[in-house]
Design a protein around this motif. Structure first.
Motif, short mmCIF file in Angstrom:
data_model
loop_
_atom_site.label_atom_id
_atom_site.label_comp_id
_atom_site.label_asym_id
_atom_site.label_seq_id
_atom_site.Cartn_x
_atom_site.Cartn_y
_atom_site.Cartn_z
N THR A 43 0.66 -1.30 0.07
CA THR A 43 0.20 0.27 0.11
C THR A 43 0.78 1.20 -0.08
O THR A 43 1.99 1.56 0.72
CB THR A 43 -0.96 0.11 1.25
OG1 THR A 43 -1.76 -1.08 1.16
CG2 THR A 43 -2.06 1.20 1.19
N THR A 44 0.48 2.19 -0.99
CA THR A 44 1.42 3.55 -1.05
C THR A 44 0.30 4.44 -0.61
O THR A 44 -0.85 4.28 -0.11
CB THR A 44 1.75 3.76 -2.48
OG1 THR A 44 0.36 3.73 -3.17
CG2 THR A 44 2.47 2.65 -3.13
N ALA A 45 1.17 5.70 -0.38
CA ALA A 45 0.30 6.82 0.21
C ALA A 45 -0.86 7.17 -0.67
O ALA A 45 -1.99 7.42 -0.47
CB ALA A 45 1.20 8.10 0.33
N ALA A 46 -0.57 6.98 -2.07
CA ALA A 46 -1.86 7.12 -3.15
C ALA A 46 -2.87 6.22 -2.96
O ALA A 46 -4.06 6.65 -3.35
CB ALA A 46 -1.14 7.12 -4.50
N ASP A 47 -2.36 5.04 -2.58
CA ASP A 47 -3.58 4.08 -2.47
C ASP A 47 -4.45 4.54 -1.29
O ASP A 47 -5.73 3.81 -1.24
CB ASP A 47 -2.93 2.43 -2.15
CG ASP A 47 -2.25 2.14 -3.33
OD1 ASP A 47 -2.68 2.36 -4.66
OD2 ASP A 47 -1.19 1.22 -2.99
N LEU A 48 -4.31 5.22 -0.12
CA LEU A 48 -5.13 5.64 0.77
C LEU A 48 -6.07 6.90 0.45
O LEU A 48 -6.80 6.97 1.35
CB LEU A 48 -4.27 5.90 1.87
CG LEU A 48 -3.46 4.93 2.61
CD1 LEU A 48 -2.81 5.33 3.63
CD2 LEU A 48 -4.37 3.76 2.85
N GLU A 49 -5.84 7.26 -0.74
CA GLU A 49 -6.72 8.54 -1.05
C GLU A 49 -7.87 8.28 -1.25
O GLU A 49 -9.09 8.87 -0.67
CB GLU A 49 -6.11 9.02 -2.33
CG GLU A 49 -4.58 10.02 -2.04
CD GLU A 49 -4.37 10.47 -3.45
OE1 GLU A 49 -5.07 10.40 -4.38
OE2 GLU A 49 -3.16 11.03 -3.25
N ASP A 50 -8.46 7.26 -1.96
CA ASP A 50 -9.83 7.07 -2.30
C ASP A 50 -10.53 6.52 -0.90
O ASP A 50 -11.77 6.60 -0.68
CB ASP A 50 -10.08 6.02 -3.41
CG ASP A 50 -10.15 6.67 -4.70
OD1 ASP A 50 -9.89 8.06 -4.70
OD2 ASP A 50 -9.97 6.20 -5.84
N PRO A 51 -9.77 5.40 -0.38
CA PRO A 51 -10.43 4.83 1.04
C PRO A 51 -10.60 5.87 1.81
O PRO A 51 -11.92 5.90 2.50
CB PRO A 51 -9.27 3.75 1.42
CG PRO A 51 -8.59 3.31 0.29
CD PRO A 51 -8.63 4.52 -0.59
N LEU A 52 -9.88 6.90 2.12
CA LEU A 52 -9.92 8.10 2.85
C LEU A 52 -11.21 8.88 2.66
O LEU A 52 -11.83 9.38 3.51
CB LEU A 52 -8.70 8.69 3.41
CG LEU A 52 -7.86 8.03 4.25
CD1 LEU A 52 -6.43 8.70 4.33
CD2 LEU A 52 -8.42 7.87 5.67
N ALA A 53 -11.22 9.10 1.30
CA ALA A 53 -12.48 10.02 0.61
C ALA A 53 -13.65 9.05 0.89
O ALA A 53 -14.44 9.69 1.17
CB ALA A 53 -12.00 10.18 -0.65
N PHE A 54 -13.63 7.73 0.78
CA PHE A 54 -15.00 7.24 0.99
C PHE A 54 -15.37 6.79 2.30
O PHE A 54 -16.49 7.23 2.43
CB PHE A 54 -14.47 5.72 0.26
CG PHE A 54 -15.64 4.78 0.09
CD1 PHE A 54 -16.25 4.69 -1.06
CD2 PHE A 54 -16.19 3.83 1.14
CE1 PHE A 54 -17.10 3.87 -1.53
CE2 PHE A 54 -17.06 3.01 0.70
CZ PHE A 54 -17.66 2.80 -0.32
N SER A 55 -14.51 6.62 3.12
CA SER A 55 -14.95 6.32 4.45
C SER A 55 -14.65 7.60 5.54
O SER A 55 -15.39 7.35 6.82
CB SER A 55 -14.09 5.12 4.93
OG SER A 55 -14.37 4.13 4.46
N LEU A 56 -14.03 8.75 5.14
CA LEU A 56 -13.77 9.63 6.11
C LEU A 56 -14.41 11.03 5.57
O LEU A 56 -15.23 11.76 6.01
CB LEU A 56 -12.42 9.92 6.67
CG LEU A 56 -12.08 10.92 7.40
CD1 LEU A 56 -12.67 11.07 8.89
CD2 LEU A 56 -10.49 11.32 7.50
N LYS A 57 -13.80 11.43 4.32
CA LYS A 57 -14.40 12.85 3.89
C LYS A 57 -15.76 12.55 3.54
O LYS A 57 -16.57 13.61 3.46
CB LYS A 57 -13.73 12.86 2.46
CG LYS A 57 -11.97 13.35 3.09
CD LYS A 57 -11.28 13.57 1.85
CE LYS A 57 -9.96 13.93 2.02
NZ LYS A 57 -9.23 14.49 0.79
N ALA A 58 -16.40 11.57 3.10
CA ALA A 58 -17.60 11.35 2.53
C ALA A 58 -18.90 11.49 3.90
O ALA A 58 -19.77 12.34 3.80
CB ALA A 58 -17.99 10.03 1.85
N PRO A 59 -18.47 10.65 4.90
CA PRO A 59 -19.38 10.99 6.10
C PRO A 59 -19.01 12.47 6.76
O PRO A 59 -20.21 12.95 7.12
CB PRO A 59 -18.61 9.87 7.19
CG PRO A 59 -17.86 8.85 6.38
CD PRO A 59 -17.60 9.62 5.12
N VAL A 60 -17.93 13.07 6.65
CA VAL A 60 -18.08 14.41 6.92
C VAL A 60 -18.92 15.45 6.27
O VAL A 60 -19.48 16.12 6.62
CB VAL A 60 -16.31 14.86 6.88
CG1 VAL A 60 -16.40 16.47 7.16
CG2 VAL A 60 -15.50 14.30 7.90
#
Length: 221
Positions: A99-116
């Protein structure tokens, strides 16, 4: 009538939960990417006499997501209950060492930024009602990181921290933030994790308003 808004509507748990809240008298707003998919779900609910509407949006698109929630309020009335439970994509679940830093962008957008984004959209309406429920549904990696599912483990942990802070910050305003952890697979024949059993559990989280984190069944050893 107030509205139950479901972000990540699907034919299993999503439909069962929408049916449970709909039979309790709430209008149902279903949010998912596909108009065709939403049409099938809303048709099922309407055949049962439940007022349901579909609103298409990708959770990775904050503008579309906010717009869908605003449209739901205009069509059905103020959102009293928001459930965030979209199913993560398979490519979020790479092994941690791959897992790279770039690989975390969509998961964080999906599970953190979307709920916010969702909470910011519905919170003014809940404050206007003087009550509300924010429900976050996650898998077991939210509390026990899995090295083969790094993206969801990191993103679910972030979502959990955000939801817990909401629980503490909003309690005095009669707005209840709660999380349901589903450690295993959702199966129709499961004693604790069938869609219908989970739907009842989610409805109880709204009505009983007891604590923050709950488990559908014990975490495996």
């Amino acid at each position: 009538m107030t509205t139950f808004a479901l972000v990540g509507a699907g034919p299993g748990l999503g439909l069962a939960t929408a049916r449970r809240f709909g039979t309790a008298g709430h209008g149902i707003a279903l949010i998912a990417r596909s108009d065709e998919h939403l049409q099938h779900l809303t048709d099922d609910l309407r055949r049962e006499g439940i007022e349901a509407r579909g609103f298409s949006a990708d959770v990775l698109d904050p503008i579309a997501l906010t717009g869908a929630l605003q449209d739901a309020v205009e069509a059905l009335g103020p959102i009293e209950i928001l459930q965030h439970s979209p199913v993560p994509r398979a490519d979020f679940m790479k092994p941690v060492l791959d897992t790279t830093a770039a690989d975390l962008e969509d998961p964080l957008a999906f599970s953190l930024k979307a709920p916010v984004t969702c909470v910011n959209a519905v919170l003014p309406g809940m404050r206007g009602l003087g009550r509300g429920t924010l429900v976050f549904v996650n898998g077991g990696s939210a509390v026990r990181p899995h090295p083969e599912r790094a993206g969801t483990s990191v993103a679910f942990a972030a979502e959990s921290a955000y939801a817990r802070m909401l629980h503490d910050a909003l309690a005095a305003e009669n707005i209840h933030a709660t999380q349901l952890i589903i450690p295993g697979t959702i199966r129709p024949d499961s004693e604790h994790s069938s869609p219908q059993v989970l739907a009842e559990r989610l409805y109880a989280l709204h009505t009983e308003r007891d604590g923050f984190r709950h488990y559908a069944e014990p975490m495996p050893e």
